[in-house]
Design an enzyme around this catalytic site. Structure first.
Site, PDB file in Angstrom:
ATOM      1  N   ASP A   1       0.553  -1.579  -0.078  1.00 24.61           N
ATOM      2  CA  ASP A   1      -0.088   0.263   0.062  1.00 24.61           C
ATOM      3  C   ASP A   1       0.533   0.956   0.257  1.00 24.61           C
ATOM      4  O   ASP A   1       2.474   1.025   0.658  1.00 24.61           O
ATOM      5  CB  ASP A   1      -0.866   0.085   0.736  1.00 24.61           C
ATOM      6  CG  ASP A   1      -0.529  -0.278   2.056  1.00 24.61           C
ATOM      7  OD1 ASP A   1       1.199  -0.602   2.257  1.00 24.61           O
ATOM      8  OD2 ASP A   1      -0.951   0.301   3.882  1.00 24.61           O
TER       9      ASP A   1
ATOM     10  N   TYR B   1       3.062   4.105   0.611  1.00 29.06           N
ATOM     11  CA  TYR B   1       3.837   5.302   2.149  1.00 29.06           C
ATOM     12  C   TYR B   1       2.935   6.013   2.568  1.00 29.06           C
ATOM     13  O   TYR B   1       2.283   6.923   2.378  1.00 29.06           O
ATOM     14  CB  TYR B   1       5.345   5.903   1.404  1.00 29.06           C
ATOM     15  CG  TYR B   1       6.113   5.538   0.490  1.00 29.06           C
ATOM     16  CD1 TYR B   1       6.920   4.111   1.197  1.00 29.06           C
ATOM     17  CD2 TYR B   1       6.070   5.549  -0.198  1.00 29.06           C
ATOM     18  CE1 TYR B   1       7.515   3.682   1.083  1.00 29.06           C
ATOM     19  CE2 TYR B   1       6.989   4.681  -1.420  1.00 29.06           C
ATOM     20  CZ  TYR B   1       7.796   3.486  -0.507  1.00 29.06           C
ATOM     21  OH  TYR B   1       8.961   2.629  -1.308  1.00 29.06           O
TER      22      TYR B   1
ATOM     23  N   PHE C   1       5.870   1.624  -5.022  1.00 27.49           N
ATOM     24  CA  PHE C   1       8.050   1.554  -4.270  1.00 27.49           C
ATOM     25  C   PHE C   1       8.176   3.029  -4.129  1.00 27.49           C
ATOM     26  O   PHE C   1       9.367   3.476  -3.944  1.00 27.49           O
ATOM     27  CB  PHE C   1       8.400   0.531  -5.536  1.00 27.49           C
ATOM     28  CG  PHE C   1       8.695  -0.919  -4.299  1.00 27.49           C
ATOM     29  CD1 PHE C   1       8.355  -1.301  -2.963  1.00 27.49           C
ATOM     30  CD2 PHE C   1       7.759  -1.943  -5.637  1.00 27.49           C
ATOM     31  CE1 PHE C   1       8.668  -2.475  -2.882  1.00 27.49           C
ATOM     32  CE2 PHE C   1       7.285  -3.280  -5.134  1.00 27.49           C
ATOM     33  CZ  PHE C   1       7.498  -3.352  -3.878  1.00 27.49           C
TER      34      PHE C   1
ATOM     35  N   HIS D   1      10.362 -10.299  -0.232  1.00 30.43           N
ATOM     36  CA  HIS D   1      10.529  -9.010  -0.307  1.00 30.43           C
ATOM     37  C   HIS D   1      11.672  -7.655   0.051  1.00 30.43           C
ATOM     38  O   HIS D   1      12.667  -8.768   1.015  1.00 30.43           O
ATOM     39  CB  HIS D   1       9.027  -8.627   0.846  1.00 30.43           C
ATOM     40  CG  HIS D   1       8.384  -7.295   0.592  1.00 30.43           C
ATOM     41  ND1 HIS D   1       8.978  -5.622   1.511  1.00 30.43           N
ATOM     42  CD2 HIS D   1       7.303  -7.222  -0.343  1.00 30.43           C
ATOM     43  CE1 HIS D   1       8.402  -4.789   0.791  1.00 30.43           C
ATOM     44  NE2 HIS D   1       6.821  -5.387   0.156  1.00 30.43           N
TER      45      HIS D   1
END
Length: 216
Positions: free
Chosen positions: A62, A64, A75, A182
């Site tokens: 989701d 920042y 990202f 991740h």
């Protein structure tokens, strides 16, 4: 309700036609906190990378939750953001190890303009509360986008279990599917570092006669 502008062909997805969007917007309207990213940037990933232009899909979680950081791409953050968000810092570390260079800022919009769809599983977040809107129903959109993108050969980069859970929505085809840990500091040492996803994607694109992604 009117559809967000700039969606192009993505606007044909059932999510934008069957009331799913209206239900989410109603929930957002009831949340009195600052919602990120700003409304006009919420669908930036879809606006910048249309279905027929999508060559690579990278899925995030989701946005920042820090105001001024998120701008609608997984990202990615606004160019002024320093220090880099921790997952992005690790992505750039792997990128340097893989191809020897990385972007100068946190802004990944140049990737999006080359056909890299940087899509979060959830498209909104209240300031200061990561995953604060994870129950709002955004996942239906992500599922449909993944299925739509897989109508043509596509490289899917699935970092972490949450992204890998979406593999079932990829329809059969001549795809490249890369799965690792991740890039979060909590998991990057468990297989993300050393995975060389960027050169693997470009090798795959080149093998198909396509232009490789300029990652930096």
């Amino acid at each position: 309700m009117s559809l967000p502008e700039g969606l192009g062909a993505w606007a044909e997805l059932p999510f934008f036609q069957d009331g799913s969007l209206a239900a989410i917007e109603a929930k957002i309207a009831e949340d009195s906190r600052t919602i990120l990213p700003p409304d006009h940037q919420r669908y930036a990933a879809l606006e910048l990378t249309q279905p027929d232009a999508t060559r690579v899909v990278i899925l995030g979680q989701d946005p920042y939750p820090t105001e001024g950081h998120a701008h609608g791409l997984a990202f990615s953050a606004e160019p002024h953001v320093q220090p880099l968000p921790r997952s992005l810092y690790n992505i750039y570390r792997e990128l340097r190890d893989d191809i020897g260079t990385a972007p100068d800022t946190a802004d990944l919009r140049p990737w999006a303009k080359q056909g890299v769809l940087l899509l979060n599983t959830v498209l909104s977040v209240p300031e200061g509360e990561a995953n604060g809107h994870k129950t709002f129903g955004w996942q239906a959109l992500t599922h449909q986008v993944v299925t739509k993108a897989s109508e043509q050969p596509t490289a899917f980069v699935l970092w972490g279990r949450q992204a890998q859970a979406l593999e079932k929505y990829i329809t059969a085809g001549d795809h490249l599917i890369l799965k690792t840990a991740h890039p979060s500091p909590l998991s990057a040492n468990r297989g993300f570092f050393g995975s060389r996803p960027f050169s693997k994607v470009n090798d795959w694109l080149t093998s198909r006669g396509e232009t490789p992604i300029i990652w930096a």
